[in-house]
Scaffold this active site. Structure first.
Site, PDB file in Angstrom:
ATOM      1  CG  MET A 153      -1.400   1.359   1.691  1.00 19.62           C
ATOM      2  SD  MET A 153      -2.147   1.307   3.350  1.00 19.62           S
ATOM      3  CE  MET A 153      -3.763   0.659   2.970  1.00 19.62           C
TER       4      MET A 153
ATOM      5  CG  ASP B  79       0.638   8.134  -2.758  1.00 24.53           C
ATOM      6  OD1 ASP B  79       1.618   7.672  -2.170  1.00 24.53           O
ATOM      7  OD2 ASP B  79       0.715   8.839  -3.768  1.00 24.53           O
TER       8      ASP B  79
ATOM      9  CD  GLN C 268      -1.348   4.867  -6.401  1.00 27.27           C
ATOM     10  OE1 GLN C 268      -0.384   4.731  -7.119  1.00 27.27           O
ATOM     11  NE2 GLN C 268      -2.589   4.865  -6.883  1.00 27.27           N
TER      12      GLN C 268
ATOM     13  CD1 TRP D   1       4.455   1.699  -5.586  1.00 27.29           C
ATOM     14  CD2 TRP D   1       5.916   1.563  -7.274  1.00 27.29           C
ATOM     15  NE1 TRP D   1       4.053   2.578  -6.570  1.00 27.29           N
ATOM     16  CE2 TRP D   1       4.938   2.519  -7.614  1.00 27.29           C
ATOM     17  CE3 TRP D   1       6.942   1.299  -8.181  1.00 27.29           C
ATOM     18  CZ2 TRP D   1       4.945   3.216  -8.821  1.00 27.29           C
ATOM     19  CZ3 TRP D   1       6.957   1.995  -9.387  1.00 27.29           C
ATOM     20  CH2 TRP D   1       5.963   2.936  -9.706  1.00 27.29           C
TER      21      TRP D   1
ATOM     22  CG  PHE E  45       0.928   6.331 -10.923  1.00 28.98           C
ATOM     23  CD1 PHE E  45       0.983   4.955 -10.941  1.00 28.98           C
ATOM     24  CD2 PHE E  45       2.111   7.035 -11.127  1.00 28.98           C
ATOM     25  CE1 PHE E  45       2.177   4.270 -11.143  1.00 28.98           C
ATOM     26  CE2 PHE E  45       3.320   6.370 -11.337  1.00 28.98           C
ATOM     27  CZ  PHE E  45       3.355   4.997 -11.347  1.00 28.98           C
ATOM     28  CB  SER E  46      -1.891   9.281  -6.380  1.00 26.65           C
ATOM     29  OG  SER E  46      -1.346   8.355  -5.484  1.00 26.65           O
TER      30      SER E  46
ATOM     31  CG  ASP F 173       0.135  12.305  -7.745  1.00 30.80           C
ATOM     32  OD1 ASP F 173      -0.012  11.211  -8.308  1.00 30.80           O
ATOM     33  OD2 ASP F 173       1.203  12.657  -7.215  1.00 30.80           O
TER      34      ASP F 173
ATOM     35  CD  GLU G 268       5.821  12.076  -5.912  1.00 31.68           C
ATOM     36  OE1 GLU G 268       5.946  11.326  -6.883  1.00 31.68           O
ATOM     37  OE2 GLU G 268       6.050  11.715  -4.747  1.00 31.68           O
TER      38      GLU G 268
HETATM   39  C1  FRU Z   1       3.481   9.565  -4.258  1.00 31.33           C
HETATM   40  C2  FRU Z   1       3.494   8.913  -5.646  1.00 31.33           C
HETATM   41  C3  FRU Z   1       2.565   9.654  -6.570  1.00 31.33           C
HETATM   42  C4  FRU Z   1       2.220   8.599  -7.581  1.00 31.33           C
HETATM   43  C5  FRU Z   1       2.128   7.372  -6.716  1.00 31.33           C
HETATM   44  C6  FRU Z   1       2.531   6.105  -7.417  1.00 31.33           C
HETATM   45  O1  FRU Z   1       3.877   8.729  -3.234  1.00 31.33           O
HETATM   46  O2  FRU Z   1       4.809   8.865  -6.139  1.00 31.33           O
HETATM   47  O3  FRU Z   1       3.115  10.814  -7.129  1.00 31.33           O
HETATM   48  O4  FRU Z   1       1.014   8.869  -8.218  1.00 31.33           O
HETATM   49  O5  FRU Z   1       2.974   7.584  -5.614  1.00 31.33           O
HETATM   50  O6  FRU Z   1       2.258   4.984  -6.650  1.00 31.33           O
END
Ligand code: FRU
Length: 512
Positions: A61, A63, A79, A87, A122-123, A190, A244
């Site tokens: 896990m 964001d 995420q 990741w 992504f986020s 994001d 971000e």
């Molecule tokens: C922040 C980030 C975001 C991106 C996501 C990818 O932690 O790097 O910018 O969308 O994580 O998992």
């Protein structure tokens, strides 16, 4: 006539393709959900599993995403990599809660399945429109082996009638490419969306071509067609190379821009984490799209706090949740097939030009087995009957009297020399969080500037199996960190180098 028929044919073809794609999405989700189901019971046995925080049922896990109060319930997405505790290609995990204290897991909401998001959803964020929940997220595609330079990021929408099952829009991506100006062509991600007046707005994390963090602002009438408004804010000085997870909202008379800058250099006691997360107060001019920024402030002075996202609920409260971890940090729970956790939900208030963060009052519903003490004079080191544990809340007020160093040792196992130490230093005016002997996880010390009120320090401390969150003086400062002690490291000690008075100490065990 012929032309009309051709158009119709094309339309049907298109519809069919969309349906096939959606089926593919559903299959990807099903596979991922099954993978979690297979292992979640085993993962649940791990002694570091948090009991009253949102954690993944299994695997990775990061964001918080799509945090929203929708049809009477709080929804929190995140995420998620449902195939390993590292990741990987990002999915959106999903949990919901009626009270921000008890959470229920729901099926995974988004999976990479389209050309434009094939390497990750992504986020992003959520918004309600005409009773439906829309998720706006970043579609990520790797275009080569270097993940810093070889990527394409576009913004996409998915929609749901029930807040559980999501369908990606045919029209995706809804924002692709970069506008004119000094904007890096690939790092745009994001989206945080909100409504102001009759229009929708969204901010995106970005950087300049010379690697300075900045925020882009977009506007839309319908969520689907977006126009670029401006570069809302840009770092000047030691503000990092990329911003971000931006978030803009109005709080008690000011606009607030929350963001997570990467690559800020340490300054004195500050900025020792790999990346930071904080806010600037200011004013967003909705016509020009410019956010006038005041100085940057951290939202948390601990080790593990990143990518915070807020939402406003039906009571008008601004509530924040962050990822309780840090990129590239050692995460010992990975050996038990999970990684990462969310912070407690924190209510934000603006008081005297500063944001205060406090745990939402609903968490009090988890309290049981109360033990209380009052007016204890103390010097040296002392434990108190009934004050121990690894899943609890402490509310302690200490009068410094003549001491210059005092505090608490948490998660103590004397035999194995394990302890997590909070120390107030009167001469420095700092509270430190020392996890160098906390267990098998990463070590380090973090310090927050804290002033005593009438010589007193108040700490509300939440311990949850492998996490510690410390709310200082009504939320003026917060310090958050993950710790990985032995299972039997449950003792708590108070200490002082001279006389202090513990004017009040309350403990509650918390059940999850
Ligand atoms: C922040 C980030 C975001 C991106 C996501 C990818 O932690 O790097 O910018 O969308 O994580 O998992």
């Amino acid at each position: 006539m012929k032309q009309h028929q051709e158009q119709e044919y094309e339309h049907e073809n298109h519809q069919e393709k969309h349906q096939q794609q959606e089926q593919h999405h559903q299959q990807q989700l099903q596979k991922a959900n099954q993978n979690i189901e297979k292992i979640k019971e085993k993962v649940a046995e791990n002694h570091w599993r948090l009991q009253y925080h949102v954690v993944p049922q299994a695997y990775w896990m990061n964001d918080p995403n799509g945090f929203i109060y929708y049809k009477g319930e709080y929804h929190l997405f995140y995420q998620h990599h449902p195939y390993s505790p590292q990741w990987g290609p990002m999915y959106w995990g999903h949990a919901k809660s009626k009270d921000l204290a008890n959470w229920q897991h729901l099926p995974i909401a988004l999976a990479p399945s389209e050309e434009y998001d094939q390497d990750g959803c992504f986020s992003g964020s959520a918004i309600e429109k005409n009773g439906k929940m829309y998720l706006m997220y970043t579609g990520n595609v790797w275009t080569g082996p270097n993940q810093d330079t070889d990527l394409k990021q576009v913004q996409c929408l998915a929609v749901s009638e029930d807040g559980v099952n999501f369908e990606k829009l045919d029209k995706n991506p809804v924002i692709s490419g970069v506008p004119q100006g000094n904007i890096h062509p690939f790092h745009i991600r994001d989206p945080k969306v909100w409504k102001h007046g009759g229009d929708y707005y969204c901010v995106l994390g970005s950087k300049t071509t010379e690697e300075t963090g900045q925020i882009l602002l977009y506007r839309s009438k319908n969520l689907k067609d977006w126009e670029f408004v401006n570069i809302a804010a840009k770092g000047e000085g030691n503000y990092g190379f990329m911003w971000e997870c931006p978030d803009i909202f109005h709080l008690d008379g000011k606009d607030v821009l929350v963001m997570s800058p990467q690559g800020v250099n340490p300054e004195g006691d500050l900025y020792h984490n790999l990346h930071q997360a904080g806010y600037v107060l200011g004013h967003l001019n909705y016509d020009t799209g410019k956010f006038h920024c005041e100085p940057f402030e951290l939202l948390d002075y601990g080790f593990d706090f990143y990518a915070p996202q807020t939402t406003k609920d039906d009571k008008g409260r601004r509530i924040l949740i962050a990822w309780m971890a840090m990129w590239e940090s050692k995460m010992p729970e990975q050996q038990y097939d999970w990684a990462g956790a969310m912070t407690l939900p924190r209510e934000l208030k603006l008081v005297n030009g500063k944001i205060l963060s406090q745990p939402v009052p609903e968490l009090q519903s988890l309290r049981k087995d109360n033990v209380e003490y009052e007016n204890i004079m103390l010097q040296g080191e002392q434990s108190l009957e009934g004050i121990s544990g690894d899943c609890l809340e402490l509310d302690v007020t200490i009068n410094a009297l003549t001491a210059t160093h005092f505090g608490l040792k948490l998660r103590v196992d004397k035999e194995n020399e394990q302890e997590t130490v909070l120390t107030y230093n009167v001469n420095e005016g700092t509270l430190s969080f020392d996890r160098n002997r906390a267990g098998v996880g990463p070590g380090g010390v973090r310090k927050a500037p804290v002033t005593l009120k009438d010589q007193k320090l108040n700490l509300r401390i939440f311990i949850d199996k492998s996490s510690v969150e410390v709310f200082v003086n009504d939320g003026e400062q917060v310090m958050t960190g993950r710790v990985y002690p032995n299972e039997n490291a449950t003792k708590i000690y108070l200490f002082a180098n001279n006389q202090i008075e513990v004017t009040s100490l309350k403990k509650w065990d918390l059940n999850g």
